[in-house]
Design an enzyme around this catalytic site. Structure first.
Site, PDB file in Angstrom:
ATOM      1  N   GLY A   7     -11.483  13.463   2.428  1.00  0.00           N
ATOM      2  CA  GLY A   7     -12.396  13.905   1.360  1.00  0.00           C
ATOM      3  C   GLY A   7     -13.683  13.111   1.354  1.00  0.00           C
ATOM      4  O   GLY A   7     -14.158  12.677   0.306  1.00  0.00           O
ATOM      5  N   ALA A   8     -14.274  12.959   2.542  1.00  0.00           N
ATOM      6  CA  ALA A   8     -15.491  12.140   2.667  1.00  0.00           C
ATOM      7  C   ALA A   8     -16.767  12.951   2.480  1.00  0.00           C
ATOM      8  O   ALA A   8     -17.856  12.418   2.596  1.00  0.00           O
ATOM      9  CB  ALA A   8     -15.506  11.450   4.031  1.00  0.00           C
ATOM     10  N   THR A   9     -16.626  14.253   2.151  1.00  0.00           N
ATOM     11  CA  THR A   9     -17.828  15.096   2.056  1.00  0.00           C
ATOM     12  C   THR A   9     -18.511  14.999   0.695  1.00  0.00           C
ATOM     13  O   THR A   9     -19.575  15.580   0.504  1.00  0.00           O
ATOM     14  CB  THR A   9     -17.471  16.579   2.306  1.00  0.00           C
ATOM     15  N   TYR A 151      -2.213  18.984 -13.105  1.00  0.00           N
ATOM     16  CA  TYR A 151      -3.045  17.945 -12.463  1.00  0.00           C
ATOM     17  C   TYR A 151      -2.443  16.565 -12.742  1.00  0.00           C
ATOM     18  O   TYR A 151      -2.278  15.754 -11.820  1.00  0.00           O
ATOM     19  CB  TYR A 151      -4.501  18.013 -12.956  1.00  0.00           C
ATOM     20  N   VAL A 184     -15.099  10.008 -13.667  1.00  0.00           N
ATOM     21  CA  VAL A 184     -16.106   9.639 -12.668  1.00  0.00           C
ATOM     22  C   VAL A 184     -16.986  10.867 -12.456  1.00  0.00           C
ATOM     23  O   VAL A 184     -16.455  11.958 -12.181  1.00  0.00           O
ATOM     24  CB  VAL A 184     -15.449   9.265 -11.314  1.00  0.00           C
ATOM     25  N   THR A 186     -18.689  13.202 -10.420  1.00  0.00           N
ATOM     26  CA  THR A 186     -18.778  13.662  -9.019  1.00  0.00           C
ATOM     27  C   THR A 186     -18.801  15.195  -9.074  1.00  0.00           C
ATOM     28  O   THR A 186     -19.171  15.748 -10.102  1.00  0.00           O
ATOM     29  CB  THR A 186     -17.532  13.197  -8.225  1.00  0.00           C
TER      30      THR A 186
HETATM   31  P1  NDP Z   1     -15.194  15.580  -5.376  1.00  0.00           P
HETATM   32  O1  NDP Z   1     -14.918  17.006  -5.694  1.00  0.00           O
HETATM   33  O2  NDP Z   1     -16.604  15.113  -5.437  1.00  0.00           O
HETATM   34  O3  NDP Z   1     -14.600  15.232  -3.931  1.00  0.00           O
HETATM   35  C1  NDP Z   1     -13.338  15.711  -3.524  1.00  0.00           C
HETATM   36  C2  NDP Z   1     -13.192  15.550  -2.016  1.00  0.00           C
HETATM   37  O4  NDP Z   1     -11.890  16.009  -1.648  1.00  0.00           O
HETATM   38  C3  NDP Z   1     -14.200  16.365  -1.246  1.00  0.00           C
HETATM   39  O5  NDP Z   1     -14.708  15.588  -0.172  1.00  0.00           O
HETATM   40  C4  NDP Z   1     -13.399  17.534  -0.695  1.00  0.00           C
HETATM   41  O6  NDP Z   1     -13.899  17.913   0.568  1.00  0.00           O
HETATM   42  C5  NDP Z   1     -12.011  16.891  -0.529  1.00  0.00           C
HETATM   43  N1  NDP Z   1     -10.963  17.895  -0.552  1.00  0.00           N
HETATM   44  C6  NDP Z   1     -10.555  18.659  -1.585  1.00  0.00           C
HETATM   45  N2  NDP Z   1      -9.591  19.503  -1.188  1.00  0.00           N
HETATM   46  C7  NDP Z   1      -9.389  19.269   0.135  1.00  0.00           C
HETATM   47  C8  NDP Z   1      -8.531  19.830   1.113  1.00  0.00           C
HETATM   48  N3  NDP Z   1      -7.672  20.812   0.815  1.00  0.00           N
HETATM   49  N4  NDP Z   1      -8.588  19.347   2.372  1.00  0.00           N
HETATM   50  C9  NDP Z   1      -9.454  18.349   2.695  1.00  0.00           C
HETATM   51  N5  NDP Z   1     -10.271  17.772   1.818  1.00  0.00           N
HETATM   52  C10 NDP Z   1     -10.257  18.235   0.559  1.00  0.00           C
HETATM   53  O7  NDP Z   1     -14.285  14.736  -6.376  1.00  0.00           O
HETATM   54  P2  NDP Z   1     -13.991  13.156  -6.494  1.00  0.00           P
HETATM   55  O8  NDP Z   1     -14.750  12.375  -5.516  1.00  0.00           O
HETATM   56  O9  NDP Z   1     -14.111  12.834  -7.930  1.00  0.00           O
HETATM   57  O10 NDP Z   1     -12.433  13.160  -6.143  1.00  0.00           O
HETATM   58  C11 NDP Z   1     -11.853  12.308  -5.186  1.00  0.00           C
HETATM   59  C12 NDP Z   1     -10.456  11.922  -5.660  1.00  0.00           C
HETATM   60  O11 NDP Z   1     -10.579  11.167  -6.866  1.00  0.00           O
HETATM   61  C13 NDP Z   1      -9.535  13.098  -5.991  1.00  0.00           C
HETATM   62  O12 NDP Z   1      -8.241  12.805  -5.515  1.00  0.00           O
HETATM   63  C14 NDP Z   1      -9.545  13.132  -7.522  1.00  0.00           C
HETATM   64  O13 NDP Z   1      -8.376  13.700  -8.045  1.00  0.00           O
HETATM   65  C15 NDP Z   1      -9.655  11.650  -7.817  1.00  0.00           C
HETATM   66  N6  NDP Z   1     -10.113  11.288  -9.141  1.00  0.00           N
HETATM   67  C16 NDP Z   1     -11.333  11.746  -9.594  1.00  0.00           C
HETATM   68  C17 NDP Z   1     -11.767  11.384 -10.859  1.00  0.00           C
HETATM   69  C18 NDP Z   1     -13.025  11.914 -11.452  1.00  0.00           C
HETATM   70  O14 NDP Z   1     -13.176  11.872 -12.695  1.00  0.00           O
HETATM   71  N7  NDP Z   1     -13.979  12.382 -10.661  1.00  0.00           N
HETATM   72  C19 NDP Z   1     -10.995  10.446 -11.671  1.00  0.00           C
HETATM   73  C20 NDP Z   1      -9.743  10.042 -11.098  1.00  0.00           C
HETATM   74  C21 NDP Z   1      -9.339  10.430  -9.865  1.00  0.00           C
HETATM   75  P3  NDP Z   1     -14.062  19.408   1.101  1.00  0.00           P
HETATM   76  O15 NDP Z   1     -14.231  20.285  -0.095  1.00  0.00           O
HETATM   77  O16 NDP Z   1     -15.270  19.363   1.978  1.00  0.00           O
HETATM   78  O17 NDP Z   1     -12.813  19.641   1.862  1.00  0.00           O
HETATM   79  C1  8X3 Z   2      -9.732  12.594 -13.176  1.00  0.00           C
HETATM   80  C2  8X3 Z   2      -9.790  11.901 -14.478  1.00  0.00           C
HETATM   81  O1  8X3 Z   2      -9.282  12.157 -16.927  1.00  0.00           O
HETATM   82  O2  8X3 Z   2     -10.771  13.784 -15.923  1.00  0.00           O
HETATM   83  O3  8X3 Z   2      -8.553  12.307 -12.504  1.00  0.00           O
HETATM   84  O4  8X3 Z   2      -8.423  13.835 -15.464  1.00  0.00           O
HETATM   85  S1  8X3 Z   2      -9.555  12.994 -15.750  1.00  0.00           S
END
Ligand code: NDP
Ligand code: 8X3
Length: 250
Positions: A7-9, A151, A184, A186
């Protein structure tokens, strides 16, 4: 040192790629959106003179996970750290009104995708008797909030898997870190609300949420502790967020 980041995109994964690259790590960057992966790799190359390997696949597809991991050759295979970050929330509703397609996507990505990656990278770490697995869980994996049901369940599963991996890996000298962020800013909410930008924006209205860079710094901090130190579990929230239910909006 080589880190593989799923998920580096976007968001936390992209910010993590930046901080690891800045600190001289070689990177294997993965995600589904090839155009983004290529652009990020080219930016990192310009900024830090590193050339990341990019692998374009969906973590839900076991066949492609195996094919892509098998394609990693030479020095790239000498992986030191797996950052299991790829994940998402899809939808926000009660169980009785939940969309089953949303549930499948979350379970398949957040739990099964993370397992597929770990199952195929862990043996490479075990062969070296060192390494680090960092799992991005969530505050939603510590507390269940209204309409968060599936979730939250997937992130409780990640929390449990981090604990389980720590038991399985200890004999191999491999560290396992669970990172549990609150809100966060994003693309997370945009994805959760299926592209509804107005609704996504409301999640972060009148607060200063965490940034992807805040989490990347925490991830890098855990990764850069001395080899005998394992950061087991980190809960990190915005100052305006007391827990999963209480957010102070100005
Ligand atoms: P983003 O949506 O910005 O990034 C998510 C990343 O996951 C993208 O790079 C996407 O890449 C990749 N991804 C999603 N589905 C797939 C798949 N099926 N195969 C490969 N890659 C996948 O969200 P965040 O950076 O916020 O999320 C990153 C992690 O942090 C997640 O696990 C999320 O649950 C967790 N998280 C986020 C929080 C928040 O509030 N933002 C809080 C707590 C945890 P692509 O679509 O190009 O495949
Ligand atoms: C993402 C944090 O609280 O929006 O995992 O579900 S929250």
């Amino acid at each position: 040192m080589v880190a593989l980041i799923t998920g580096a995109t976007s968001g936390i994964g992209k910010a993590s790629a930046d901080i690891f690259a800045k600190n001289g790590w070689d990177l294997i960057l993965t995600g589904r959106r090839k155009d983004r992966l290529d652009a990020i790799a080219s930016d990192l190359q310009k900024k830090y003179k590193i050339k990341p390997l990019t692998l374009n696949f969906d973590v839900r597809n076991l066949k492609n996970v195996v094919k892509n991991i098998d394609s990693i050759k030479g020095e790239w295979r000498n992986i030191d750290l797996l950052l299991n970050n790829a994940g998402l929330a899809s939808g926000l509703s009660t169980i009785q009104e939940g969309n089953i397609d949303d549930w499948e996507v979350m379970i398949d990505t957040n739990i099964k995708g993370l397992l597929y990656m770990t199952r195929h990278i862990a043996p490479l770490l075990i062969a070296k008797n060192k390494g680090h697995i960092i799992n991005i869980a969530s505050l939603a994996g510590k507390q269940v909030y209204p309409n968060g049901n599936v979730y939250c369940a997937t992130k409780f599963a990640v929390d449990a898997l981090s604990k389980a991996m720590r038991i399985d890996m200890v004999q191999h000298g491999i560290r396992v870190t669970n990172i549990a962020p609150g809100m966060v800013e994003t693309e997370f909410s945009l994805v959760r609300f299926h592209g509804d930008a107005e609704r996504a924006q409301k999640t972060y209205a009148n607060i200063k949420p965490l940034s992807a860079e805040d989490i990347a710094e925490t991830i890098y901090w855990a990764a850069s502790r001395p080899a005998h130190v394992n950061i087991s579990d980190v809960v990190i929230t915005a100052t305006a967020q007391a827990n999963a239910y209480v957010v102070h909006r100005k």
